[in-house]
Scaffold this active site. Sequence first.
Site, PDB file in Angstrom:
ATOM      1  N   LYS A 218      -1.182  -1.225  -4.425  1.00 45.35           N
ATOM      2  CA  LYS A 218      -1.985  -0.278  -4.366  1.00 45.35           C
ATOM      3  C   LYS A 218      -1.332   1.301  -4.112  1.00 45.35           C
ATOM      4  O   LYS A 218      -0.721   1.294  -3.479  1.00 45.35           O
ATOM      5  CB  LYS A 218      -2.816  -0.348  -3.266  1.00 45.35           C
ATOM      6  CG  LYS A 218      -4.200   0.792  -3.172  1.00 45.35           C
ATOM      7  CD  LYS A 218      -4.841   0.629  -1.769  1.00 45.35           C
ATOM      8  CE  LYS A 218      -5.923   1.848  -1.975  1.00 45.35           C
ATOM      9  NZ  LYS A 218      -6.880   1.798  -0.396  1.00 45.35           N
TER      10      LYS A 218
ATOM     11  N   TYR B 270       0.978  -1.230   0.118  1.00 45.20           N
ATOM     12  CA  TYR B 270       0.066  -0.036  -0.199  1.00 45.20           C
ATOM     13  C   TYR B 270       0.999   1.211   0.122  1.00 45.20           C
ATOM     14  O   TYR B 270       1.573   1.503   0.856  1.00 45.20           O
ATOM     15  CB  TYR B 270      -1.079  -0.226   1.135  1.00 45.20           C
ATOM     16  CG  TYR B 270      -1.978   0.766   1.332  1.00 45.20           C
ATOM     17  CD1 TYR B 270      -2.190   1.810   0.386  1.00 45.20           C
ATOM     18  CD2 TYR B 270      -2.668   0.882   2.554  1.00 45.20           C
ATOM     19  CE1 TYR B 270      -3.331   3.045   0.577  1.00 45.20           C
ATOM     20  CE2 TYR B 270      -3.862   1.883   2.630  1.00 45.20           C
ATOM     21  CZ  TYR B 270      -4.106   2.829   1.661  1.00 45.20           C
ATOM     22  OH  TYR B 270      -4.911   3.706   1.837  1.00 45.20           O
TER      23      TYR B 270
END
Length: 299
Positions: A165, A138
């Site tokens: 992400k 992330y």
Amino acid sequence: MTSQSLSSILVALITPFNDGGHAVDEARLQSHIEHIITAGVHGLVPGGTTGEFTAMTLSERKHLLELCIKHARKRVPVVAGIGALSTKDCLDLATHAAHAGAVAVMVVPSFYDPVIIHQLRELLSEISSASKLPIMYYNIPSASGISLSPVELASLCEVGVHYLKDTSGDAPAFTELLLSHSHRITAFNGWDTLTFFALAAGAKGSVWGTTNLTPGLTTQLWETLSVKGDLQESRRLWMKIWPICKFLEGRNYASGVKTGMELLGRETGGLRKPFQLLEGDEREELRGLLEGAGLETVQ
């Protein structure tokens, strides 16, 4: 369902609480999961920013994941958010995710006190070894305090990272990841207002909190833009979705998403304090944006 099936629109899932916010509300969670899967979403990502993970205990986060896997019923993959402030807690959540049936884990690096890259690589390597699950990194420099170049991000494949992400908001860097490093890491968009650009540029999908509000529209956008390549129809859809994304990015994100759900008649239990649902003019502005996208609101 294998890790290789991660693609398309994955929803950054809210965490519905009971009235008073004392516990995860299973009935509300089940209802929401049914709603978004029926609308066509391709995966669930509980335990992230939209899910208010920083306001939850480790036991609550494990219980939330178990409920998501239970109610997903193997229809879509579940990626477990396991970000924490210590390696010990990350490993605890990662091994639990593997045993519970998650197909991958999403890791935001230690925040408040940022790590440096060799510490991050060691953390990811330990998570990979302990869980044996693919990692989604992330990338959110505004929260984690660590900013990596596209080359450095791609190199995380050496320590168990399969997916990214990207919530950096850096479109040129994201483009470089897609065009020069896709053989090493699969990049998902995570910056809402850049979704149209990202899908048009070839992203394999998006981890998208707005999808809690607009699952039909966001999955239509994927099908129209990424699968069919219909640019004109995709622009029409994006004109409905983008104003909502822009609104959410300008406020506490979970507050905006949960307020939107309440406006759509879907009970959330609100947020855990100190955060609250939006009120007054902001709430009415969001109502107008939802109705402008063709969604029906309640009073």
